[in-house]
Motif scaffolding. Structure first.
Motif, mmCIF file in Angstrom:
data_model
loop_
_atom_site.group_PDB
_atom_site.id
_atom_site.type_symbol
_atom_site.label_atom_id
_atom_site.label_comp_id
_atom_site.label_asym_id
_atom_site.label_seq_id
_atom_site.Cartn_x
_atom_site.Cartn_y
_atom_site.Cartn_z
ATOM 1 N N GLU A 1077 -11.691 108.775 44.659
ATOM 2 C CA GLU A 1077 -11.313 107.927 43.521
ATOM 3 C C GLU A 1077 -12.557 107.402 42.812
ATOM 4 O O GLU A 1077 -12.638 107.366 41.581
ATOM 5 C CB GLU A 1077 -10.446 106.765 44.007
ATOM 6 N N GLY A 1080 -13.954 109.962 40.693
ATOM 7 C CA GLY A 1080 -13.180 110.274 39.496
ATOM 8 C C GLY A 1080 -12.113 111.316 39.735
ATOM 9 O O GLY A 1080 -11.331 111.641 38.829
ATOM 10 N N ILE A 1082 -9.045 111.626 40.788
ATOM 11 C CA ILE A 1082 -7.882 110.805 41.108
ATOM 12 C C ILE A 1082 -6.820 111.653 41.815
ATOM 13 O O ILE A 1082 -6.225 111.227 42.809
ATOM 14 C CB ILE A 1082 -7.283 110.171 39.831
ATOM 15 N N CYS A 1127 -2.124 104.700 42.471
ATOM 16 C CA CYS A 1127 -1.477 105.148 41.235
ATOM 17 C C CYS A 1127 -1.540 104.068 40.158
ATOM 18 O O CYS A 1127 -1.787 104.365 38.970
ATOM 19 C CB CYS A 1127 -0.018 105.516 41.522
ATOM 20 N N ARG A 1129 -3.754 101.641 39.811
ATOM 21 C CA ARG A 1129 -5.128 101.424 39.332
ATOM 22 C C ARG A 1129 -5.515 102.429 38.260
ATOM 23 O O ARG A 1129 -6.277 102.125 37.357
ATOM 24 C CB ARG A 1129 -6.125 101.514 40.505
ATOM 25 N N ASN A 1130 -4.984 103.649 38.394
ATOM 26 C CA ASN A 1130 -5.476 104.723 37.536
ATOM 27 C C ASN A 1130 -4.509 105.140 36.447
ATOM 28 O O ASN A 1130 -4.879 105.904 35.546
ATOM 29 C CB ASN A 1130 -5.838 105.932 38.399
ATOM 30 N N SER A 1131 -3.234 104.692 36.498
ATOM 31 C CA SER A 1131 -2.249 105.140 35.505
ATOM 32 C C SER A 1131 -2.609 104.721 34.090
ATOM 33 O O SER A 1131 -2.242 105.391 33.118
ATOM 34 C CB SER A 1131 -0.864 104.589 35.868
ATOM 35 N N ASN A 1133 -5.321 104.910 32.634
ATOM 36 C CA ASN A 1133 -6.271 105.830 32.020
ATOM 37 C C ASN A 1133 -5.752 107.276 31.954
ATOM 38 O O ASN A 1133 -6.511 108.180 31.605
ATOM 39 C CB ASN A 1133 -7.584 105.810 32.806
ATOM 40 N N ARG A 1139 0.464 111.049 34.646
ATOM 41 C CA ARG A 1139 1.125 109.981 35.403
ATOM 42 C C ARG A 1139 2.285 110.550 36.236
ATOM 43 O O ARG A 1139 2.456 110.204 37.405
ATOM 44 C CB ARG A 1139 1.676 108.924 34.442
#
Length: 1224
Positions: A1077, A1080, A1082, A1127, A1129-1131, A1133, A1139
């Motif tokens: 993570e 990068g 993900i 999920c 934290r990164n959705s 972006n 997603r």
């Protein structure tokens, strides 16, 4: 100029002299009072140090003084502040005023806004000063005033003036002249009621300086002048001022031909009396017009005959008080204004007051003007400078807590104030202390209100003047010759200062003996206030007062005995005498009358045993403070016996050592001291009583020597005796007396020699055959070796350049060595103390002692090669002290080091290596010493950091530390890491190679790299390569895998790819996901977490049906929560497709176990899994559109073929969440 017949002057002067003498006789004044009534210049100057020393500042002077006209035309600003107010001069905490009747003052002033800023009352002044004023009713005059009102219709009294005669004006226009003789006879009755009917009441009176003329002012404005010798009317003046206004004031000046009057119109006029061709005339000149500002008080400056040549008198000064300001003008040589002074804020009903008096300030006698309106009295000192101009300085002013209606100087140091509730306050002007208050309401003081309102002429006055007149009593109070006369409606009272003796006697009559003694002592010391009747010479004053105090003390002693309770408890009697007897003792000693104290007073008080005991106890504090010497033998004996009877032996001892006991029975006192263990007192008696210094030592030795020789532990009492013996020996050898003071100089050498001879005796006087040699030195060494040697060291310091003393020193040293070295019953510490003492003596530049060097070698063997390993620390410490004291020169250093290493005396080794600058070897000393091993880090740091060491020395220490780095890390990893970071930062890889033990390496790297370890290391300066950090991470994965993620969050210098490989190697999936993570990736991180979740789900769906507890369900929830967090934290972006690639596989993973479970037989965890699935749906709803989620669920083969009821709960839960979020 007016020139009266000579026979009149002769008669007048005779009249004045006779009246003065008779008044003094009738009032029973002392001879000094008549003198005090005038300003005695010598006395004033004598008191100059006690007089005004206040901070002064000048009133601003102007080049051209203002004219009267310009002042009259000024606009008065009522709100103007007091222009000369100086807050630094305020002194509002010195007036003593708690003696007031607060009810009357409070009721009078309750509505007065100025009360808010007034002073608080202070303690009662009566106990400090006694009764300062004597007030008497003049019965003869009072009776005749009443009689005149009845018999000749004289009317009520309205005004009074006093000189050698007393003049009283009446409401029917008569002036009654009384003598000041014993009978107070009516001398003259001037005027008539018929004239009174025409002129109205007498509103003002004034008698000139030589008591030959009387001026009468009337309520309807007329003025008459009378000859006081013949009773003739000399002048009747009707045109001196505007008609229709009452005369408020009329005042003679020092010039008999010049007077000043003030009328109810507020105007002021100068009256000049002339006699031309036998015709008496009066010329009037207006000085101040009431139309410009009403004057309601005037006061010309009067000087006594002895001051007639004073330079200020030529100006004929006149003070005037209007409703808004004070003016001081000079009538001569020409009219001139010298000062104008506004009041500032004040109560409009308060009465303006003025009063002059000559005072001595800074060696000069000058007039001082007091003026006030309300509750603040201001003082102005008036001087004439070298140029001939008037110069005014303001003195410290007086703040009061009451409004004044009269101010009177009784002398230059004392003023008498009358407040608005008719209470007199006697004030000391310099200290502003209130000396006394007197209630005078019984006088029924006459007020001048009707004249201020000009009722006799129709009341044509301003409201402001009428308001002031409500409390005006200017004409009812008159002062003359130190006496103040108060005119009442039916009486005349006189007030005067009591003489000092009378003040004391007044207290005695009221049975206030303690207060009388205190007051008399203040007279004795010259600290009393308002003193009358005492000589200015201090010695004479003290002698007179002391005689009176002795008389009072006898009376006080008699009273103490007579008033003693005859019955009751002994405590009651003791309390009675404890209250009284100390007073007698204190004052006898203050008066330095020990003869009186120890003879008559002691004999008198000895009649009562309780009084005698209290008397003796009172002497104790004086004796202990050395303020009482020369006590008679009888009193001294009684004193000791008294305390002995009361079992107060500690007090007895304290007293004995402060007394001259040569007159007592020495042997008896010694016996008493010994029996009661009063060792200090016993030594003192031997020394002072018999000049015997050795006997006390022998007595003490006989007690402490036997148990010490037998090896027994001393009792507490014996330890006290031993300590006293050591101190006593020290004092004798130093020339000091014990327990305090000094030995007489002629005895000092003798005492020192006696003590030395005593100490080095081979045997004691009553020696037994078994006694070892030198018993006294042996006993002291056994008792306290260190302290005894300290005593000797101090003595050796004093014995320089003395041949006999040098011999004594060598003799004592030889004995010490013989006693201690040849005996095995002394501890290493005691032996070490001796050789440390010797080393210090031998190290001195002027040393004359000789000690065989082989003895030091024996001591070294004794300390380093004991028979057993006991007292290791003690022996090392003793040897270290010996070396530090200079004993190093007595040893061969190489041998000393060998023996120290063998004995494991690492501090000794360090001491020796330090001398040789072999600092690297000291590191070994620390590492081998378990008590000090952790100090090695600070030592290495100091050597490498602190300037002063050579590069070679630092390099050797650096290399030694590097060689022992593994040992240092194992000792304290954090300290080792800090040391490496500071001094070995460029050689970290070398250090790592030296650390073969992986656990040690892990601890070292954690301390070095993990900032949470608390070590302050600058990572940027350290410049550690990523490979070292990655090495630490690998070790962390091995030894503490649960801490890897937390540690990675604080670490900085590592490479992601290499670290991922490490975590994959050790199968730390969560750590790998964290790193992916962070990298990068993900989706890669999600797949790892999803795999973990699926694995956990598989475990719980395939467990046995009979398993009651399942710890893996918590693991499923934890893993799911971590995955959801990933999920979430990164959705933000990611796009919609990305997603869905995260959330739908997660949802599928959670729903898959539920598909496998049979609908007929629900899985054990189905409900829990549905709840967790609902949690996933709720979380993903924030990122995935609701229709997409529903479509995915309904497309699922399992849910698609099922009944709606099976998925109803799932869908309804989602809808509730959706509605809730929409509402927000």
């Amino acid at each position: 100029m007016e020139n009266e017949p000579d026979h009149e002057n002769v008669e007048q002067s005779l009249c004045a002299k006779t009246s003065e003498d008779e008044l003094n006789k009738s009032f029973n004044l002392e001879a000094s009072l008549s003198k005090f009534s005038y300003i005695d210049l010598d006395k004033e100057l004598e008191f100059k140090n006690d007089l005004i020393d206040d901070k002064e500042f000048d009133i601003p002077q102007v080049d051209t003084p203002p004219t009267l006209e310009s002042i009259l035309n000024e606009t008065d600003d009522e709100d103007e502040s007091f222009v000369l107010e100086d807050p630094t001069l305020l002194n509002i905490d010195t007036i003593d005023s708690h003696s007031y009747d607060t009810s009357s003052v409070a009721s009078s002033d309750s509505g007065d806004r100025t009360n808010l800023k007034r002073k608080k009352k202070l303690p009662d002044s009566f106990s400090l000063h006694g009764s300062v004023m004597r007030h008497s009713l003049l019965k003869g005059i009072s009776a005749q005033i009443v009689s005149a009102a009845d018999k000749v219709d004289a009317g009520l009294p309205t005004a009074i003036a006093v000189s050698s005669l007393i003049a009283v004006g009446t409401s029917h226009g008569l002036a009654l002249i009384f003598g000041k003789d014993q009978n107070q006879a009516l001398r003259l009755c001037l005027g008539s009621t018929s004239v009174g009917g025409q002129y109205g009441a007498i509103s003002a009176l004034s008698i000139n300086n030589d008591c030959s003329r009387l001026l009468c002012g009337f309520a309807k404005g007329q003025i008459t002048m009378w000859d006081l010798a013949s009773g003739k009317l000399l002048r009747s003046i009707t045109d001196a001022h505007p008609p229709g206004t009452a005369i408020l004031h009329i005042k003679f000046t020092d010039d008999p031909t010049l007077a000043i009057c003030n009328d109810s119109g507020g105007s002021v006029f100068e009256l000049t009396f002339k006699r031309v061709m036998g015709v008496r005339t009066c010329e009037s000149r207006c000085l101040f017009s009431g139309s410009k500002g009403e004057v309601c008080c005037i006061e010309p400056l009067h000087s006594k005959p002895e001051l007639k040549d004073h330079p200020i008198t030529q100006f004929s000064l006149l003070a005037m008080a209007s409703l808004t300001k004070i003016l001081v003008i000079g009538l001569k040589p020409s009219l001139k204004v010298w000062m104008t002074f506004p009041y500032g804020r004040m109560d409009p009903s308060s009465v303006p007051l003025l009063a002059w008096h000559f005072v001595a300030v800074q060696n000069y006698v000058n007039p001082m003007l007091a003026f006030c309106r309300g509750d603040v009295v201001h003082f102005l000192l008036v001087k004439r400078d070298e140029s001939g101009a008037i110069h005014v300085t303001k003195q410290k002013h007086l703040h009061l807590y009451y409004d004044l209606i009269n101010f009177t100087w009784i002398n230059s140091r004392t003023v008498v104030l009358l407040d608005s509730v008719e209470k007199l306050h006697v004030i000391d002007r310099q200290t502003q202390e209130e000396l006394e208050t007197v209630e005078i309401s019984e006088v029924q003081l006459v007020y001048n209100s009707s004249h201020f309102k000009s009722l006799a002429t129709g009341g044509n006055v301003s409201q402001a003047l009428a308001l002031v007149g409500e409390k005006a009593c200017y004409q009812s109070i008159s002062s003359y010759g130190g006496q103040i006369f108060y005119l009442g409606t039916k009486s005349v009272y006189v007030m005067m200062l009591r003489s000092w003796r009378e003040r004391v006697d007044h207290l005695l009559k009221q049975d206030c003996l303690t207060e009388a003694l205190a007051l008399a002592w203040s007279f004795h010391e010259g600290k009393a206030k308002a003193v009358v009747g005492l000589s200015g010479d201090a010695s004479k004053r003290k002698a007179i007062v002391a005689d009176r105090m002795v008389e009072i003390l006898f009376h006080y002693a008699d009273r103490a005995l007579k008033k003693c309770p005859d019955q009751g408890k002994i405590q009651v009697m003791e309390q009675h005498f404890q209250d009284m007897v100390p007073v007698i003792v204190d004052y006898c000693l203050l008066l330095q009358r020990k003869d009186l104290l120890f003879s008559q007073m002691y004999d008198k008080l000895s009649e009562n045993s309780v009084a005698k005991g209290v008397f003796l106890e009172c002497l104790e504090p004086y004796i202990l403070s050395d303020k009482l010497v020369g006590i008679t033998p009888q009193v001294m004996k009684d004193l000791i016996v008294h305390f002995q009877d009361k079992k107060l032996m500690e007090n007895v001892e304290a007293l004995i050592v402060h007394m001259d006991i040569t007159s007592l029975d020495i042997q008896q006192v010694v016996l008493m001291c010994w029996e009661n263990r009063l060792y200090d007192a016993m030594i003192y008696v031997y020394n002072r009583g018999m000049n015997e210094f050795i006997s006390p030592m022998e007595k003490l030795f006989r007690v402490i020597a036997p148990p010490l020789n037998a090896g027994r532990t001393l009792t507490d009492e014996q330890v006290v005796m031993g300590n006293k013996l050591l101190v006593y020996i020290s004092c004798c050898l130093a020339g000091r007396a014990y327990p305090l003071g000094d030995i007489p100089e002629d005895l000092v050498p003798l005492v020192k020699n006696q003590v030395f001879e005593f100490l080095i005796r081979l045997h004691s006087a009553e020696a037994s055959p078994e006694e070892e040699i030198y018993p006294y030195i042996r006993t002291l060494l056994h008792f306290d070796t260190r302290e005894f040697l300290n005593v000797l060291a101090l003595t050796f310091e004093d014995f320089k350049n003395d041949k006999q003393a040098v011999e004594y020193q060598q003799r004592i040293v030889d004995i010490l060595l013989k006693v201690m070295v040849e005996n095995s019953d002394f501890t290493p510490s005691q032996v070490g103390c001796l050789f440390t003492f010797l080393a210090r003596q031998l190290a001195k530049p002027d040393n004359t002692l000789f000690v065989n060097r082989t003895l030091f070698d024996q001591v070294l063997e004794f300390l380093c090669s004991p028979d057993d390993d006991s007292r290791h620390s003690e022996r090392q410490q003793v040897l270290l002290e010996l070396l530090q004291a200079g004993g190093i020169v007595q040893f061969e250093e190489s041998r000393l080091i060998r023996m120290a290493e063998k004995a494991e005396f690492y501090q000794i080794c360090e001491f020796m290596y330090e001398r040789e600058h072999q600092y690297d070897k000291i590191i070994d000393c620390y590492l081998r010493d378990p008590l000090r091993e952790e100090e090695v880090f600070n030592y290495i740091h100091n050597i490498l950091s602190i300037p002063g060491h050579s590069a070679e020395e630092k390099q050797s220490v650096w290399q030694k530390a590097m060689d022992h780095i593994e040992e240092l890390v194992s000792l304290k990893p954090c300290k080792a890491a800090e040391l490496v970071a500071t001094h070995f930062s460029g050689h970290i890889e070398t250090v790592i190679k030296k650390l073969q033990n992986q656990v040690l390496l892990f601890k070292f790297l954690r301390s070095l790299l993990d900032p949470r370890e608390g070590i302050h290391i600058n990572q940027e300066l350290l410049q550690i390569s990523p490979s070292i950090t990655e090495q630490f991470i690998e070790l962390l994965c091995q030894f503490n895998p649960t801490q890897v993620i937390e540690t990675l969050q604080v670490l900085e210098c590592y490479r992601l790819e290499e670290t991922i490989q490490i975590t994959q190697k050790y199968q730390l999936h969560e750590v790998t996901a964290y790193l992916l993570e962070k990298k990068g990736d993900i989706h890669g991180a999600f797949l790892i977490m999803l795999e973990r979740l699926q694995s956990k789900l598989w475990e719980i769906t395939h467990q046995g049906e009979n398993t009651k507890e399942d710890p893996s369900l918590k693991d499923v929830e934890d893993t799911m929560v971590e995955t959801i967090a990933l999920c979430q934290r990164n959705s933000h972006n990611l796009n919609q497709q990305q997603r869905e690639a995260l959330w739908f596989p997660l949802l599928e993973a959670m729903m898959a176990p539920q598909k496998l479970s049979s609908s007929a037989i629900p899985h054990l965890h189905s409900e829990a899994l549905k709840s967790l699935t609902m949690q996933v749906l709720n979380s993903m709803a924030a990122f995935i559109a609701l229709p997409s989620i529903l479509q995915r669920i309904l497309q699922d083969p399992v849910y698609g073929k099922g009944k709606l009821g099976e998925i109803q709960g799932l869908i309804l839960g989602m809808l509730d969440t959706f509605n809730y979020e929409q509402a927000w």
